[in-house]
Design a protein around this motif. Sequence first.
Motif, mmCIF file in Angstrom:
data_model
loop_
_atom_site.group_PDB
_atom_site.id
_atom_site.type_symbol
_atom_site.label_atom_id
_atom_site.label_comp_id
_atom_site.label_asym_id
_atom_site.label_seq_id
_atom_site.Cartn_x
_atom_site.Cartn_y
_atom_site.Cartn_z
ATOM 1 N N ARG A 197 25.660 51.645 18.894
ATOM 2 C CA ARG A 197 24.746 52.394 19.764
ATOM 3 C C ARG A 197 24.685 53.852 19.307
ATOM 4 N N LEU A 198 25.817 54.403 18.888
ATOM 5 C CA LEU A 198 25.837 55.770 18.368
ATOM 6 C C LEU A 198 24.867 55.892 17.196
ATOM 7 N N GLY A 199 24.888 54.923 16.300
ATOM 8 C CA GLY A 199 23.961 54.942 15.177
ATOM 9 C C GLY A 199 22.511 54.961 15.629
ATOM 10 N N GLU A 200 22.200 54.187 16.651
ATOM 11 C CA GLU A 200 20.837 54.152 17.188
ATOM 12 C C GLU A 200 20.455 55.506 17.791
ATOM 13 N N LEU A 201 21.367 56.100 18.540
ATOM 14 C CA LEU A 201 21.088 57.398 19.164
ATOM 15 C C LEU A 201 20.901 58.489 18.112
ATOM 16 N N LEU A 202 21.699 58.431 17.050
ATOM 17 C CA LEU A 202 21.530 59.390 15.953
ATOM 18 C C LEU A 202 20.160 59.222 15.314
ATOM 19 N N GLU A 203 19.788 57.990 15.052
ATOM 20 C CA GLU A 203 18.495 57.713 14.431
ATOM 21 C C GLU A 203 17.343 58.205 15.304
ATOM 22 N N GLN A 204 17.488 58.043 16.611
ATOM 23 C CA GLN A 204 16.446 58.464 17.563
ATOM 24 C C GLN A 204 16.508 59.961 17.877
ATOM 25 N N ARG A 205 17.571 60.619 17.415
ATOM 26 C CA ARG A 205 17.830 62.041 17.732
ATOM 27 C C ARG A 205 17.943 62.230 19.243
ATOM 28 N N ALA A 206 18.523 61.233 19.906
ATOM 29 C CA ALA A 206 18.664 61.236 21.369
ATOM 30 C C ALA A 206 20.014 61.845 21.759
ATOM 31 N N PHE A 207 20.204 63.107 21.373
ATOM 32 C CA PHE A 207 21.488 63.769 21.612
ATOM 33 C C PHE A 207 21.772 63.954 23.093
ATOM 34 N N ASP A 208 20.731 64.011 23.904
ATOM 35 C CA ASP A 208 20.905 64.131 25.346
ATOM 36 C C ASP A 208 21.514 62.864 25.946
ATOM 37 N N ARG A 209 21.597 61.799 25.150
ATOM 38 C CA ARG A 209 22.177 60.544 25.633
ATOM 39 C C ARG A 209 23.525 60.249 24.981
ATOM 40 N N VAL B 114 27.277 67.426 20.467
ATOM 41 C CA VAL B 114 25.819 67.520 20.619
ATOM 42 C C VAL B 114 25.282 68.717 19.837
ATOM 43 N N ASP B 115 25.941 69.871 19.974
ATOM 44 C CA ASP B 115 25.488 71.064 19.256
ATOM 45 C C ASP B 115 25.528 70.844 17.749
ATOM 46 N N PHE B 116 26.604 70.221 17.246
ATOM 47 C CA PHE B 116 26.717 69.977 15.811
ATOM 48 C C PHE B 116 25.542 69.141 15.321
ATOM 49 N N TRP B 117 25.297 68.001 15.989
ATOM 50 C CA TRP B 117 24.246 67.097 15.515
ATOM 51 C C TRP B 117 22.858 67.701 15.688
ATOM 52 N N THR B 118 22.667 68.507 16.713
ATOM 53 C CA THR B 118 21.386 69.191 16.893
ATOM 54 C C THR B 118 21.153 70.152 15.730
ATOM 55 N N GLU B 119 22.167 70.965 15.400
ATOM 56 C CA GLU B 119 22.043 71.906 14.296
ATOM 57 C C GLU B 119 21.874 71.176 12.962
ATOM 58 N N PHE B 120 22.648 70.119 12.751
ATOM 59 C CA PHE B 120 22.614 69.402 11.477
ATOM 60 C C PHE B 120 21.255 68.746 11.237
ATOM 61 N N THR B 121 20.694 68.142 12.277
ATOM 62 C CA THR B 121 19.401 67.484 12.098
ATOM 63 C C THR B 121 18.245 68.480 12.105
ATOM 64 N N THR B 122 18.471 69.697 12.577
ATOM 65 C CA THR B 122 17.474 70.755 12.427
ATOM 66 C C THR B 122 17.457 71.230 10.978
ATOM 67 N N ILE C 289 25.408 59.594 3.696
ATOM 68 C CA ILE C 289 24.496 60.450 4.454
ATOM 69 C C ILE C 289 23.594 61.177 3.455
ATOM 70 N N ARG C 290 22.305 61.237 3.793
ATOM 71 C CA ARG C 290 21.303 61.828 2.898
ATOM 72 C C ARG C 290 20.385 62.737 3.707
ATOM 73 N N GLY C 291 19.819 63.728 3.039
ATOM 74 C CA GLY C 291 18.848 64.575 3.715
ATOM 75 C C GLY C 291 18.287 65.637 2.794
ATOM 76 N N THR C 292 17.285 66.345 3.308
ATOM 77 C CA THR C 292 16.643 67.444 2.603
ATOM 78 C C THR C 292 16.885 68.719 3.393
ATOM 79 N N HIS C 293 17.351 69.749 2.724
ATOM 80 C CA HIS C 293 17.685 71.025 3.367
ATOM 81 C C HIS C 293 16.401 71.783 3.703
ATOM 82 N N SER C 294 15.932 71.599 4.936
ATOM 83 C CA SER C 294 14.646 72.157 5.369
ATOM 84 C C SER C 294 14.772 73.203 6.464
ATOM 85 N N GLY C 295 15.990 73.472 6.918
ATOM 86 C CA GLY C 295 16.213 74.463 7.974
ATOM 87 C C GLY C 295 17.522 75.177 7.725
#
Length: 141
Positions: A12-24, A50-58, A83-89
């Motif tokens: 479920r954590l994986g699903e919430l991360l994918e959805q960016r549903a940090f409030d949940r 929550v703060d970490f994942w919000t900042e990281f996905t921003t 884990i993969r991503g593009t540094h956009s923020g």
Amino acid sequence: MSAAQNQQAQERLGELLEQRAFDRFGEVWAEDVVDHDPAPGQAPGLAGIVDFWTEFTTAFPDLSLQPDPLVVAHEHITAVFTIRGTHSGPFQGHEPTGRTFEVRGIQVSKFRDGKIAERWGATDEKGLAAQLGLDGDSAGA
């Protein structure tokens, strides 16, 4: 809680991360979770997670996390991931580079009442910095 219920919460954590549903995140993280390996400046408890994942996905809005082996041992779950991503923020004081990264990591979670109560983890931070050109050695690479 059973190992199967803990595994469901981990998934479920994986699903919430994918959805960016940090409030949940409270659905899978205990309010008083202890992060034994917090990010620099990370606040304690659920709020810090929550703060970490919000900042990281921003910083990395296209972030994807692919779990590989998952080892379930009753109250503990160990997840190895890519884990993969593009540094956009902005990220830890660095302006966006537009570069992509791909690194491996591991997280061990201890569950209490079907939620993550303790977390230990490590991600290839040196590899991430090098790929983004933030380590000084790969600037301009």
